[in-house]
Design an enzyme around this catalytic site. Structure first.
Site, PDB file in Angstrom:
ATOM      1  N   ASP A   1     -10.127   8.659  13.343  1.00  0.00           N
ATOM      2  CA  ASP A   1      -9.640   7.282  13.307  1.00  0.00           C
ATOM      3  C   ASP A   1     -10.345   6.370  14.304  1.00  0.00           C
ATOM      4  O   ASP A   1     -10.246   5.154  14.205  1.00  0.00           O
ATOM      5  CB  ASP A   1      -8.129   7.258  13.582  1.00  0.00           C
ATOM      6  CG  ASP A   1      -7.330   7.740  12.386  1.00  0.00           C
ATOM      7  OD1 ASP A   1      -7.824   7.621  11.249  1.00  0.00           O
ATOM      8  OD2 ASP A   1      -6.207   8.245  12.584  1.00  0.00           O
TER       9      ASP A   1
ATOM     10  N   GLY B   1      -4.890  16.054  13.005  1.00  0.00           N
ATOM     11  CA  GLY B   1      -5.801  16.202  11.870  1.00  0.00           C
ATOM     12  C   GLY B   1      -7.152  16.705  12.328  1.00  0.00           C
ATOM     13  O   GLY B   1      -7.654  16.282  13.360  1.00  0.00           O
TER      14      GLY B   1
ATOM     15  N   GLY C   1      -7.767   6.544   7.253  1.00  0.00           N
ATOM     16  CA  GLY C   1      -7.726   5.674   8.439  1.00  0.00           C
ATOM     17  C   GLY C   1      -6.400   4.958   8.461  1.00  0.00           C
ATOM     18  O   GLY C   1      -6.157   4.083   7.657  1.00  0.00           O
ATOM     19  N   ARG C   2      -5.539   5.366   9.356  1.00  0.00           N
ATOM     20  CA  ARG C   2      -4.145   4.967   9.216  1.00  0.00           C
ATOM     21  C   ARG C   2      -3.863   3.527   9.608  1.00  0.00           C
ATOM     22  O   ARG C   2      -3.409   2.743   8.807  1.00  0.00           O
ATOM     23  CB  ARG C   2      -3.257   5.923  10.016  1.00  0.00           C
ATOM     24  CG  ARG C   2      -1.922   6.143   9.318  1.00  0.00           C
ATOM     25  CD  ARG C   2      -1.218   7.369   9.832  1.00  0.00           C
ATOM     26  NE  ARG C   2      -2.041   8.566   9.649  1.00  0.00           N
ATOM     27  CZ  ARG C   2      -1.651   9.771  10.044  1.00  0.00           C
ATOM     28  NH1 ARG C   2      -0.498   9.926  10.643  1.00  0.00           N
ATOM     29  NH2 ARG C   2      -2.423  10.813   9.831  1.00  0.00           N
TER      30      ARG C   2
ATOM     31  N   GLU D   1      -6.988   3.086   3.550  1.00  0.00           N
ATOM     32  CA  GLU D   1      -5.633   3.467   3.163  1.00  0.00           C
ATOM     33  C   GLU D   1      -4.595   2.815   4.063  1.00  0.00           C
ATOM     34  O   GLU D   1      -3.439   2.681   3.705  1.00  0.00           O
ATOM     35  CB  GLU D   1      -5.459   4.988   3.221  1.00  0.00           C
ATOM     36  CG  GLU D   1      -5.639   5.567   4.611  1.00  0.00           C
ATOM     37  CD  GLU D   1      -4.969   6.921   4.815  1.00  0.00           C
ATOM     38  OE1 GLU D   1      -4.407   7.471   3.874  1.00  0.00           O
ATOM     39  OE2 GLU D   1      -5.030   7.417   5.958  1.00  0.00           O
TER      40      GLU D   1
ATOM     41  N   ARG E   1     -13.257  13.905   5.901  1.00  0.00           N
ATOM     42  CA  ARG E   1     -13.116  14.409   7.269  1.00  0.00           C
ATOM     43  C   ARG E   1     -13.553  15.871   7.363  1.00  0.00           C
ATOM     44  O   ARG E   1     -13.638  16.426   8.462  1.00  0.00           O
ATOM     45  CB  ARG E   1     -11.694  14.204   7.784  1.00  0.00           C
ATOM     46  CG  ARG E   1     -10.673  15.106   7.178  1.00  0.00           C
ATOM     47  CD  ARG E   1      -9.282  14.848   7.761  1.00  0.00           C
ATOM     48  NE  ARG E   1      -8.483  16.056   7.639  1.00  0.00           N
ATOM     49  CZ  ARG E   1      -7.197  16.143   7.915  1.00  0.00           C
ATOM     50  NH1 ARG E   1      -6.542  15.069   8.328  1.00  0.00           N
ATOM     51  NH2 ARG E   1      -6.556  17.276   7.786  1.00  0.00           N
TER      52      ARG E   1
ATOM     53  N   TYR F   1      -9.377  14.177   2.244  1.00  0.00           N
ATOM     54  CA  TYR F   1      -9.922  15.203   3.142  1.00  0.00           C
ATOM     55  C   TYR F   1     -11.411  15.451   2.950  1.00  0.00           C
ATOM     56  O   TYR F   1     -12.067  15.994   3.844  1.00  0.00           O
ATOM     57  CB  TYR F   1      -9.191  16.541   2.929  1.00  0.00           C
ATOM     58  CG  TYR F   1      -7.776  16.597   3.437  1.00  0.00           C
ATOM     59  CD1 TYR F   1      -7.226  15.569   4.207  1.00  0.00           C
ATOM     60  CD2 TYR F   1      -6.965  17.688   3.156  1.00  0.00           C
ATOM     61  CE1 TYR F   1      -5.922  15.632   4.665  1.00  0.00           C
ATOM     62  CE2 TYR F   1      -5.654  17.758   3.613  1.00  0.00           C
ATOM     63  CZ  TYR F   1      -5.143  16.732   4.370  1.00  0.00           C
ATOM     64  OH  TYR F   1      -3.851  16.808   4.818  1.00  0.00           O
ATOM     65  N   LEU F   2     -11.951  15.105   1.772  1.00  0.00           N
ATOM     66  CA  LEU F   2     -13.380  15.359   1.573  1.00  0.00           C
ATOM     67  C   LEU F   2     -14.184  14.734   2.700  1.00  0.00           C
ATOM     68  O   LEU F   2     -15.188  15.294   3.146  1.00  0.00           O
ATOM     69  CB  LEU F   2     -13.867  14.791   0.233  1.00  0.00           C
ATOM     70  CG  LEU F   2     -13.221  15.314  -1.057  1.00  0.00           C
ATOM     71  CD1 LEU F   2     -14.023  14.827  -2.257  1.00  0.00           C
ATOM     72  CD2 LEU F   2     -13.095  16.827  -1.055  1.00  0.00           C
TER      73      LEU F   2
ATOM     74  N   THR G   1     -10.867  12.259  17.130  1.00  0.00           N
ATOM     75  CA  THR G   1     -10.112  11.654  16.035  1.00  0.00           C
ATOM     76  C   THR G   1     -11.037  10.891  15.122  1.00  0.00           C
ATOM     77  O   THR G   1     -11.846  10.082  15.576  1.00  0.00           O
ATOM     78  CB  THR G   1      -8.994  10.710  16.517  1.00  0.00           C
ATOM     79  OG1 THR G   1      -8.513   9.984  15.385  1.00  0.00           O
ATOM     80  CG2 THR G   1      -9.485   9.704  17.540  1.00  0.00           C
TER      81      THR G   1
END
Lengths: 418, 418
Positions: free
Chosen positions: A143, A12, A190-191, A246, A296, A293-294, A141
């Protein structure tokens, strides 16, 4: 003849990954005696496998400098993970074929945890397959989940976006709460780790400030406690602003359980599910936003610290290669919190690959709904400073590179494994 | 003794409605001989009805100046519509009771179409109920749907947010499209008119730029045409970025028809419904964002033109009152597109109230999916210029006023009609 370098963007993208590209390219250009051309992979490692290389020497200094202000992956990124030597030797043999054809002696890979693993394997090509190459990992990342570095380039800007957004939305909701929306939910990317959600906590300076509730994937979702926290905030302050990661999705849904809830969730995501819960159980009017996406891509509000670190890791990667290093990731080393003093360092890639850094429990308050002072001391420096892009006609001026192809030398095509 | 002024914020707030408040208060402070104190309604007109007034004279000049940079309604807003004299005389009689107790001679109402109607009725209190008051409407609505003005303060900033966001997300998606997301949908606020969605079109400078598809509430949603447009964009440019107006919701859903779709939609909103359609029918990987309040609170990326116009309408309202005017709305009058030259003017409130200005058909391309050059000439000036707030610790410094209450003088309470 100096050997050429390969640079690629993986996974990403972020608001500042191109700043690392700028750091790599500008630094390489300062050493024409040691590094020939920088070839970028079109769409990451896929560009290497398919011999689809971009000649960055065709880009002007001004275009490369404009990468500083341009979000996204200027050369294209990809989600293609190289497997191990044993399961996918053909991919490594193909890489060597392409690298040999273009005399690639330096490999700079700009990505996260999976990419660190790929970079490690490329660094082993000399020992294992007899093709000498220096591979340096350039961390990136949003993240923030790479180990052995103070933080990950790309995260600071997402963190700043989150803090700014929930502060603004909090002001909005507070001013409307008397007769309208009382609960607002911001769902952030953020996974598996809650770093991005945690950054929302930086918006709150004093009790009652937004966000009053943060939902971390590290904390098991408890419906009753969540509703009680929201209700308490509304009763105490008139409104409640929530930042929800998320990453919470799966655990939350497995609790919700029913097929129906799953169906809804797949369609609508976490925020509407939480909102419906608040509406059904507490009867408060709600609104929600999904940043996706806004956040990142939001170069317009990037963190200056993040921009500087992103450049530094790109620059340092080239300098490390020139110093003969390989198999390392460039790290950010924190020397003090306030003022925030940092330098770049290195970590061995075999200690980085496939390790995921989650939020420590003592960064989260006991009730599980906010960040501690310790977390704030860690996060706050990362969102410091503004670094605005240039504007024309009211919109930011981002660069689109020419991305001229390097003429192919190989006759063979290569079919990508899925 | 000069009479006092009443100022209130009504309806949904914006990133710049407080700039109009600043314009009103600073201008009134320059005329102490003509205007006594400015009392703000706490939570809009509700503050007047319940005698819950805020004494703005207790705020420092610096605090009032900081309103320029603070989104939301600093005094609280509300969604409470005054009905007509015939159906709700009691509310007007109560207003007079409160105004008389506090010697209110000027009424400045900062809102949209419904608020214009309220302001019109207050301007008639002298003729109809014998209480002389000058009522001036200060326009504000992110929807940009008020007639007789070039644009509405609050819209330019939302328009800029939309254009910046879809440009940034478009770069992101384009760089990932080879192996990941190919379609991105940004859902934006805007109830019945597509102005906000249209502003996304300003991000596209040349063919292939994001957004390739805009969905306006003014155009009936045609599933087949929509899917064809998305598919064509992906085939031509590798990706498709879409701006969808939430105003599309109702028409779209009534087409979808089934109970199930309705259930989903209520939960998830428009974007996930469109995304699912793209995924099911075109098999492209998608992502979506829902901007919601983030866009109307986004003071960090406000349009400078909008900020200046928001101040001007507040300032002008006070000057009009001093010039003896009443029953008018301050307007923005465009004198040229490029350079954008404008002044303030006035429009009679009976021509403004309850009139909704939608997008003209010739602002939308024949296929219904983009804006025309005519629309671009209209919109472009409204997003010009940046006007960044001050930052500390990485986040914008917004002001929270003291909002000290004016001592009550009435013994009676007032129960609000719903």
């Amino acid at each position: 003849m100096p050997r050429n370098a390969f640079y690629a963007q993986s996974g990403g993208v972020t608001a500042v990954i191109n700043v690392s590209a700028q750091g790599v390219i500008e630094t390489a250009r300062k050493h024409p005696d040691r590094i020939g051309k920088v070839y970028a992979g079109r769409n990451g490692i896929i560009g290497a496998l398919t011999e689809d290389l971009i000649d960055t020497s065709r880009e002007s200094d001004a275009a490369i400098a404009a990468l500083r202000y341009t979000p996204s992956g200027a050369f294209g990124s990809c989600r293609h993970k190289l497997k191990g030597f044993d399961t996918n030797l053909a991919e490594y043999e193909r890489l060597i074929e392409v690298f040999r054809a273009h005399d690639i002696g330096y490999f700079f890979y700009n990505g996260g945890g999976d990419s660190a693993d790929t970079c490690l394997k490329v660094s082993q090509l000399g020992d294992k397959l007899g093709y000498p190459i220096q591979a340096i990992h350039v961390p990136k990342t949003m993240d923030n989940d790479l180990p052995l570095t103070d933080c990950c380039p790309g995260f600071g800007s997402v963190a700043k976006y989150t803090a700014v957004s929930i502060r603004e939305a909090g002001y909005d909701v507070r001013s409307m709460a008397k007769t309208s929306t009382k609960v607002f939910i911001l769902e952030v990317l953020g996974r598996h780790a809650g770093w991005t959600a945690a950054a929302g906590g930086l918006a709150a300076d004093q009790p009652g400030d937004a966000p009053q509730v943060i939902l971390f994937p590290e904390i098991v979702f408890d419906e009753a406690k969540f509703l009680a926290a929201v209700d308490a905030a509304v009763k105490a302050h008139g409104f409640c602003a929530i930042v929800a990661s998320e990453g919470l999705r799966l655990e939350f849904l497995s609790e919700a359980g029913t097929k129906d809830a799953f169906g809804h969730a797949q369609l609508g995501g976490l925020a509407p599910l939480l909102a419906k819960l608040v509406g059904d159980k507490l009867k408060y009017k709600y609104h929600y936003a999904i940043a996706d996406y806004l956040m990142r891509a939001a170069r317009h509000i990037a963190s200056k610290t993040d921009v500087e670190q992103s450049y530094a890791v790109g620059k340092s990667a080239v300098e490390l290669a020139l110093a003969g290093k390989s198999g390392v990731m460039v790290t950010i080393e924190r020397q003090s919190d306030s003022p925030y003093v940092w330098t770049t360092g290195t970590a061995p890639l075999d200690k980085v690959a496939n390790v995921e850094k989650k939020m420590p429990r003592d960064y989260i308050t006991d009730d599980g709904f906010h960040i501690t002072d310790k977390c704030r001391r860690y996060l706050s420096p990362l969102i410091q400073g503004e670094d605005y892009p240039p504007y024309a006609n009211g919109v930011p001026q981002y660069v689109t590179l020419k991305n001229a192809a390097v003429p192919r030398k190989l006759k063979t095509a290569f079919e990508l494994k899925k």
